[in-house]
Design an enzyme around this catalytic site. Structure first.
Site, PDB file in Angstrom:
ATOM      1  N   ASP A  71       0.832  -1.190   0.000  1.00  0.00           N
ATOM      2  CA  ASP A  71       0.000   0.000   0.000  1.00  0.00           C
ATOM      3  C   ASP A  71       0.880   1.259   0.000  1.00  0.00           C
ATOM      4  O   ASP A  71       2.076   1.208   0.308  1.00  0.00           O
ATOM      5  CB  ASP A  71      -0.895  -0.029   1.237  1.00  0.00           C
ATOM      6  CG  ASP A  71      -2.170   0.777   1.061  1.00  0.00           C
ATOM      7  OD1 ASP A  71      -2.313   1.449   0.026  1.00  0.00           O
ATOM      8  OD2 ASP A  71      -3.033   0.721   1.966  1.00  0.00           O
ATOM      9  N   GLU A 115       2.856   6.752  -2.581  1.00  0.00           N
ATOM     10  CA  GLU A 115       2.624   7.971  -3.368  1.00  0.00           C
ATOM     11  C   GLU A 115       3.131   9.212  -2.638  1.00  0.00           C
ATOM     12  O   GLU A 115       3.524  10.194  -3.269  1.00  0.00           O
ATOM     13  CB  GLU A 115       1.121   8.162  -3.649  1.00  0.00           C
ATOM     14  CG  GLU A 115       0.437   6.957  -4.259  1.00  0.00           C
ATOM     15  CD  GLU A 115      -0.175   6.048  -3.207  1.00  0.00           C
ATOM     16  OE1 GLU A 115      -0.795   5.049  -3.586  1.00  0.00           O
ATOM     17  OE2 GLU A 115      -0.026   6.340  -1.992  1.00  0.00           O
ATOM     18  N   ASP A 157      -9.047   3.468  -3.576  1.00  0.00           N
ATOM     19  CA  ASP A 157     -10.110   3.697  -2.588  1.00  0.00           C
ATOM     20  C   ASP A 157     -11.337   4.374  -3.197  1.00  0.00           C
ATOM     21  O   ASP A 157     -11.538   5.590  -3.053  1.00  0.00           O
ATOM     22  CB  ASP A 157      -9.578   4.564  -1.444  1.00  0.00           C
ATOM     23  CG  ASP A 157      -8.373   3.952  -0.754  1.00  0.00           C
ATOM     24  OD1 ASP A 157      -8.150   2.741  -0.922  1.00  0.00           O
ATOM     25  OD2 ASP A 157      -7.659   4.685  -0.044  1.00  0.00           O
TER      26      ASP A 157
END
Length: 812
Positions: A454, A457, A521
């Site tokens: 995950d 970024e 998401d």
């Protein structure tokens, strides 16, 4: 949004642009052409003074690929400083170049400079004040160009199309440029002409309009959800409906103004003294993708177990071993086959993300618990990120040894957003990589099969120093590539080839080599379900072969209707995961009526029955780079309408999937030419046409292409734990479904994947004939047990033909 103009004639305020106007030096060298262009017409010898030049070079590193570079100053460190994309990672490029058979040549005349092969060329106009570059295809049929003739203009860099941009700089002030040379912004731009009706696609996982025309697209990874113009997965590659693609091998910020600044152009710019572009000829979409992934790498083949259903703890929910056990037992009680269980963030202690250790309060016997899950036949995934919180047990170790990104004074670069005081692992430091790998190896030793990689970024650029001196601006996007590469490779090292998989959110060009990727998401709405599909299809056009999404959405709790519709879509994606933010995603907590239990069982049984076809498709994706989930135009580029379709997709070459984006179930969709057979309802649809239908929650349009054949197994065997699994013998007791409607005559080769020898085939068979006369013949290997042919006929009925056990041929 980066625009340098104010309309057609004026530059934006504070902007000066030196355009390539006139070639003053032209060279045709061995395998490369080179042109130096001035930024104004040279009338006399004195004009060579105080006149910036732009240099353009063009070569061909592989058949049907041109590499064009333009630069202003080549001594700039910003130009030469890495990181740089890994190119041709899967092939011996020298061997490829030495054995090419496309007659590469360069030439120079009084009026032009040219590099050409038998199928592709770039020509620079060297006449005074006539700078222009034409990119043409030769002697190749293009499925979307209707004009006659053997040669076609693909694109052009014409008047004011290659330029060096100065914004609020001192460059035009001689004295100030000596004392403050770095003032302002400097960019390099290339502007590619768009033809009438030409459409642009790709540029990563983008959730807005599928056709990119009219959009300003920026390559800058952001953790921004799925409902904006930002994205986790920026890939500086686009595909054109005119039969070519463009890849910009710049790992930092790249801006694409796609008919959004100049209505006839794609304007590309980077904050650098140089810009390079690979121009990739197809002409078909499949060929463009294959050549792009030859350049940047093809996806590894995921293990077949990963195609089963993934069940997650969700994010902020409360869970421990008891919760996990109850959920898995509940799925077993309802005969819903779960293959992978995923532990999200809170398998670790809060404020400690990451120390890569199970929270001893909620999981006091983590080793024993994982062993018990493995005994029950589950594969195991755990969440992680590359951030190390200040409270983590390993923070001090990483800080003292220089394993984190630093500031210019040597201190650790820290941040309070997400985890308090968190540091970020510096993957340019080999020692830091080994340290990180050791943490993952300890988890693999516990029984973990996969890591959800995950984040990646939120990578800083201000006051940022990397171990290897990399440019922070270029590392912002590229960091995700290193993060996933290192994670994937340690899994592969420990578990073996074709057994490695990550579940990644962020990426950039080349990251497709380390699957799988999921769509981030989304909200729990039908609109988010549709934008998720648009994102996945755009990403797939950039070589990402395997893709998933949070079924039901991530933020919020889906209502029962959305959950069931989204699950049908999710089960017919390459990878399928139930995951959310603050709510559990087991069906009985979403839909008290019990219908969701039935829907989940039906669609997972369907997916597992399709595994012989799906894993064959996965192998072909690994070999070619063409995604399992692909827009219709990848299969039917000659049909002008399909270039607009973004609410349905092809799953491999043979199945069309139409998700239902409403509770009531009415859906309108497009059927390309021919008779398409409904796998679920047994009905034919005759295309080309639009079809409007209403489907209950246990159905959606799943259509077999005209003239296609797929191998399925209706009675997927249960394993020792009494649960169906994605891994079984794909050659045992199979049914071959052949769509022979409308009198089609077929000559097909169908391969059967080997679930034990991954990437190999246990059998291959030929199918020849029409609905009245034909044969199925096994030409290599064998089909085990009793196998059946389901032969679809023109009247909409089908015949079931049963072969004797171990038979090599069936005739009708």
């Amino acid at each position: 949004m980066v625009k340098f103009s104010n309309g057609m004639w004026w530059n934006a305020d504070g902007v000066v642009i030196d355009w390539a106007v006139e070639a003053v030096k032209a060279e045709a060298l061995n395998g490369i052409i080179r042109c130096v262009a001035t930024s104004k017409h040279i009338n006399h010898r004195g004009d060579i003074l105080n006149t910036p030049t732009l240099t353009v070079e063009c070569s061909s590193p592989a058949p049907d690929i041109l590499f064009m570079t333009g630069y202003h100053w080549k001594g700039s460190k910003q130009t030469t400083r890495g990181p740089h994309y890994e190119l041709f990672p899967d092939v011996d490029h020298q061997h490829l170049t030495a054995n090419r058979q496309d007659s590469l040549s360069t030439s120079k005349t009084d009026t032009e400079l040219k590099i050409a092969t038998t199928s592709l060329s770039a020509t620079i106009d060297t006449r005074p004040s006539s700078f222009n570059i034409d990119i043409k295809s030769h002697e190749v049929k293009n499925p979307t160009i209707v004009s006659s003739g053997p040669d076609h203009l693909l694109t052009r860099l014409g008047w004011r199309s290659i330029g060096y941009v100065k914004k609020e700089t001192s460059a035009i002030l001689p004295s100030l440029s000596l004392t403050n040379p770095d003032k302002g912004e400097r960019w390099f731009t290339m502007q590619f002409q768009l033809s009438i009706g030409e459409k642009i696609y790709g540029l990563g996982e983008r959730f807005g309009p599928f056709v990119k025309n009219g959009q300003a697209v920026e390559m800058w990874n952001e953790d921004a959800g799925t409902s904006s113009d930002k994205t986790y997965k920026n890939v500086p590659f686009f595909m054109s409906s005119r039969g070519y693609g463009v890849f910009i091998p710049y790992s930092g910020f790249v801006t694409f103004e796609v008919q959004s600044e100049r209505t006839t152009r794609v304007n590309i710019a980077v904050p650098s003294e140089s810009l390079s572009a690979y121009i990739i000829h197809g002409p078909s979409p499949k060929e463009i993708i294959q050549r792009y992934t030859l350049l940047t790498g093809r996806p590894a083949l995921p293990p077949p177990w990963s195609f089963g259903l993934w069940l997650s703890t969700s994010f902020t929910t409360s869970y421990d071993e008891t919760t996990v056990t109850q959920f898995l037992e509940g799925m077993d009680d309802r005969d819903i086959p779960v293959g992978v269980f995923h532990f999200d963030c809170f398998w670790q202690k809060g404020f400690h993300w990451c120390d890569y250790e199970f929270d001893e309060v909620n999981f006091p016997d983590a080793k024993g618990q994982l062993a018990r899950l493995k005994e029950k036949g589950y594969n195991i995934s755990v969440w992680l990120n590359p951030y190390i919180a200040q409270e983590s047990k390993i923070f001090d170790e990483g800080s003292e040894n220089g394993y984190f990104i630093q500031k210019s004074d040597g201190s650790v670069w820290q941040h309070d957003f997400w985890q308090a005081g968190m540091a970020i692992i510096d993957f340019t430091n080999p020692a830091a990589c080994k340290w990180y790998e050791s943490k993952l190896e300890a988890l693999i030793d516990l029984g973990v099969d996969c890591f959800k990689t995950d984040f990646g970024e939120r990578i800083p650029t201000g006051n940022t120093v990397y171990h290897d001196g990399s440019s922070p601006e270029k590392m912002h996007n590229y960091y995700a590539f290193l993060y996933n590469k290192i994670t994937f490779n340690i899994i592969q090292k420990r578990l073996g080839k074709n057994q490695a998989i990550v579940f990644a959110r962020s990426t950039t060009a080349g990251g497709q080599r380390f699957p799988v990727h999921w769509g981030g998401d989304p909200m729990s709405t039908f609109e988010a379900m549709a934008e998720t599909l648009r994102g996945g299809l755009s990403l797939g056009l950039c070589g990402y072969g395997y893709w998933a999404h949070d079924i039901g959405g991530f933020e919020g709790t889906p209502d029962a209707a959305l959950y069931k519709r989204w699950f049908a879509f999710g089960s017919l994606s390459s990878h399928s995961r139930l995951h959310g933010s603050g709510s559990y995603r087991v069906p009985w907590l979403i839909d008290e009526s019990g219908e969701a239990d039935v829907v989940l069982k039906r669609f997972m049984d369907l997916k597992l029955s399709l595994m012989p076809y799906l894993y064959l498709t996965a192998i072909k994706t690994h070999e070619t780079g063409v995604a399992m989930m692909r827009p219709l135009f990848v299969e039917f580029p000659e049909d002008p309408f399909v270039w607009n379709v973004d609410t349905q997709y092809m799953l491999g070459t043979s199945l069309m999937v139409v998700p239902v984006f409403s509770a009531e179930g009415t859906v309108q969709y497009y059927v390309p030419g021919g008779s398409w057979f409904g796998i679920l309802d047994g009905k034919l649809r005759q295309g080309p046409t639009f079809v409007t239908e209403t489907h209950d929650f246990s159905s959606l349009p799943l259509l077999l292409r005209p003239g296609a054949a797929i191998i399925t197994r209706g009675d997927v065997p249960k394993g020792p734990q009494g649960r169906k699994h994605a891994v079984y013998d794909y050659s045992q007791d199979v049914t071959i479904v052949i769509n022979l409607a409308s009198g089609l005559v077929v000559d097909l080769l169908v391969e059967v994947p080997d679930s034990n020898n991954l990437g190999g085939f246990s059998a291959s068979l030929t199918i020849k004939g029409n609905e009245n006369v034909g044969t199925v013949e096994i030409v290599t290997g064998a089909l085990k047990g009793q196998w059946t042919v389901k032969k679809v006929k023109s009247d909409g009925t089908y015949d079931l033909l049963v072969a004797e056990a171990e038979a090599k041929q069936l005739v009708w």
